[in-house]
Design a protein around this motif. Structure first.
Motif, PDB file in Angstrom:
ATOM      1  N   GLU A 185       3.150  11.484  -0.184  1.00 46.21           N
ATOM      2  CA  GLU A 185       2.904  10.142   0.333  1.00 46.21           C
ATOM      3  C   GLU A 185       2.200  10.195   1.691  1.00 46.21           C
ATOM      4  O   GLU A 185       1.379   9.328   2.008  1.00 46.21           O
ATOM      5  N   TYR A 232      -1.354  10.722   1.042  1.00 44.87           N
ATOM      6  CA  TYR A 232      -1.936   9.438   0.634  1.00 44.87           C
ATOM      7  C   TYR A 232      -2.347   8.629   1.861  1.00 44.87           C
ATOM      8  O   TYR A 232      -3.459   8.092   1.917  1.00 44.87           O
ATOM      9  N   LEU A 233      -1.476   8.547   2.862  1.00 43.34           N
ATOM     10  CA  LEU A 233      -1.804   7.811   4.082  1.00 43.34           C
ATOM     11  C   LEU A 233      -3.009   8.442   4.791  1.00 43.34           C
ATOM     12  O   LEU A 233      -3.882   7.731   5.298  1.00 43.34           O
ATOM     13  N   SER A 260       0.831  -1.204   0.000  1.00 40.89           N
ATOM     14  CA  SER A 260       0.000   0.000   0.000  1.00 40.89           C
ATOM     15  C   SER A 260       0.865   1.254   0.000  1.00 40.89           C
ATOM     16  O   SER A 260       0.581   2.214  -0.734  1.00 40.89           O
ATOM     17  N   TYR A 261       1.902   1.259   0.820  1.00 40.30           N
ATOM     18  CA  TYR A 261       2.810   2.413   0.871  1.00 40.30           C
ATOM     19  C   TYR A 261       3.469   2.627  -0.485  1.00 40.30           C
ATOM     20  O   TYR A 261       3.614   3.770  -0.946  1.00 40.30           O
ATOM     21  N   ILE A 307      -6.416   7.314  -5.500  1.00 38.28           N
ATOM     22  CA  ILE A 307      -7.028   6.140  -4.880  1.00 38.28           C
ATOM     23  C   ILE A 307      -8.391   5.802  -5.482  1.00 38.28           C
ATOM     24  O   ILE A 307      -8.872   4.686  -5.313  1.00 38.28           O
ATOM     25  N   THR A 338       2.105   1.890  -3.280  1.00 32.30           N
ATOM     26  CA  THR A 338       1.040   2.438  -4.126  1.00 32.30           C
ATOM     27  C   THR A 338       0.993   3.959  -4.003  1.00 32.30           C
ATOM     28  O   THR A 338       0.808   4.670  -5.000  1.00 32.30           O
ATOM     29  N   GLY A 339       1.153   4.454  -2.790  1.00 29.46           N
ATOM     30  CA  GLY A 339       1.183   5.898  -2.587  1.00 29.46           C
ATOM     31  C   GLY A 339       2.303   6.553  -3.364  1.00 29.46           C
ATOM     32  O   GLY A 339       2.136   7.643  -3.945  1.00 29.46           O
ATOM     33  N   HIS A 340       3.450   5.912  -3.401  1.00 31.54           N
ATOM     34  CA  HIS A 340       4.579   6.460  -4.160  1.00 31.54           C
ATOM     35  C   HIS A 340       4.296   6.438  -5.662  1.00 31.54           C
ATOM     36  O   HIS A 340       4.675   7.365  -6.382  1.00 31.54           O
ATOM     37  N   CYS A 369       2.024   9.344  -6.349  1.00 37.03           N
ATOM     38  CA  CYS A 369       2.737  10.620  -6.264  1.00 37.03           C
ATOM     39  C   CYS A 369       3.671  10.840  -7.452  1.00 37.03           C
ATOM     40  O   CYS A 369       4.069  11.976  -7.727  1.00 37.03           O
TER      41      CYS A 369
END
Length: 276
Positions: free
Chosen positions: A211, A214-215, A48-49, A63, A51-53, A56
Motif C-alpha cells: 500500500e 501504491y502511495l 484512494s487509500y 493504477i 483502492t490501494g488495498h 494489493c
C-alpha cells in the motif's frame, strides 16, 4: 486562536515522529470524542487509500488498469485508465461541476452514466476537479469486489489495520439500494480516527508496504493542476500545484494533503514523519 470568541475551528492536532505533540479542541462546542465528523472531500483521499488495498489484494491489476464496466459504455469513462480518474483527469469534455438534474452525491453512478453523460466522448486527460470521478472509483471498487468482499476489506482496513476506536460510516447515494454497486466518498469518522488513518498511510509509506508503494506510485504519476485564480491562497486546496490520485501535493515535496469543504485538512509530510 481556539479561545477566540468567534473562531469556527473545532480541533487542531499535530503528530510528530510517533507522538501527538499538539492536541487542541474548541471546548465551546462541547463535542464528545465519540462524535463522528463528516469527511467532506477528505473522504476522496480515503477512497484512494482503499483502492490501494484493493490493488494489493488482487481485485484490481494496478493504477493503469482500464476500467471496463458496461455502465461506462458510450460515455467518456469507457476504457478510462484508473490513474486518470484518480487524478481527476478522466477526460471530461465539459465542466464536471455543471448543473446536473440531481446533486451528483445523491444519484447512483448508474443513473449518472445513463441520464447525465450518455453519448459523450473523452476530451483531454487534464486536471478537472470532480465529485463524480471519486464516486466512479468507489463504485468501481464495489463492482470489482462485490459487497461481501468489499465489507471484508472495510473491516480489515479500519478495524484491524487502522484499529479505529469507533465505527466508521461510509454512505451510498440516497438513490442506491442495498444491492446497488454505487458509493459516495462520504465518511463519518471521529477526529482521533482520522488521525489513525493518516498514521496508517505514513507507516505504509515508511515501511514500503504494498500500500505504501501504491502511495508512492501516485506521487510518481502526479499531474499539474493548471492555472488557478487562487494560486496565491494559503488554503490546502488551492496552494499545492499538483494532484496525486486524490491527494493534493507539490512538485518537489512528498506531502499528501487531504482537503475538504469547511476547512477540513489533513497534511502528511512523509519525509519528516509529521501529520497536521
Amino acid at each position: 486562536e481556539m479561545s477566540k470568541k468567534n473562531i469556527g475551528l473545532l480541533s487542531y492536532m499535530k503528530y510528530d515522529n510517533g507522538k501527538i505533540t499538539i492536541n487542541q479542541k474548541n471546548d465551546k462546542f462541547n463535542l464528545p470524542e465519540h462524535v463522528r465528523w463528516h469527511s467532506q472531500s477528505v473522504g476522496k483521499s480515503i477512497i484512494s487509500y482503499m483502492t490501494g488495498h484493493a490493488i494489493c489484494r488482487g481485485y484490481i491489476s494496478g493504477i493503469n488498469e482500464t476500467m471496463n464496466w458496461d455502465i461506462f459504455d458510450n460515455t467518456y469513462y469507457e476504457n478510462a485508465k484508473l490513474i486518470n480518474v484518480l487524478n481527476m483527469a478522466s477526460g471530461n469534455p465539459k465542466n464536471h461541476n455543471r448543473d446536473y438534474k440531481k446533486w451528483v452525491n445523491n444519484s447512483t453512478i448508474q443513473g449518472i452514466m445513463k441520464r447525465e453523460i450518455k453519448n459523450t466522448t473523452p476530451g483531454k486527460n487534464v486536471y478537472n476537479y470532480s465529485n463524480v470521478d471519486t464516486n466512479v472509483v468507489a463504485s468501481y471498487l464495489l463492482h470489482k469486489m462485490g459487497h461481501k468482499d468489499f465489507k471484508k476489506l472495510l473491516n480489515y482496513l479500519f478495524n484491524e489495520k487502522v484499529n479505529v476506536q469507533y465505527d466508521v460510516k461510509l454512505y451510498k447515494q440516497e438513490d442506491a439500494s442495498s444491492k446497488t454497486e454505487s458509493l459516495t466518498y462520504a465518511f463519518y469518522i471521529t477526529r482521533y480516527d482520522y488521525l489513525r488513518i493518516a498514521v496508517a498511510m505514513l507507516d505504509d509509506w515508511n515501511n514500503n508496504t504494498c500500500e505504501g508503494q501504491y502511495l508512492k506510485d501516485l506521487y510518481e504519476n502526479k499531474i499539474h493542476k493548471g492555472e488557478s485564480k487562487n494560486r496565491n491562497s494559503t488554503d490546502a486546496f488551492s496552494n499545492p500545484t499538483y494532484y496525486a490520485g486524490q491527494f493534493h501535493t507539490y512538485a518537489d515535496k512528498p506531502i499528501f494533503i487531504m482537503d475538504g469543504y469547511g476547512g477540513q485538512t489533513i497534511s502528511i509530510d512523509f519525509e519528516n514523519n509529521k501529520i497536521y
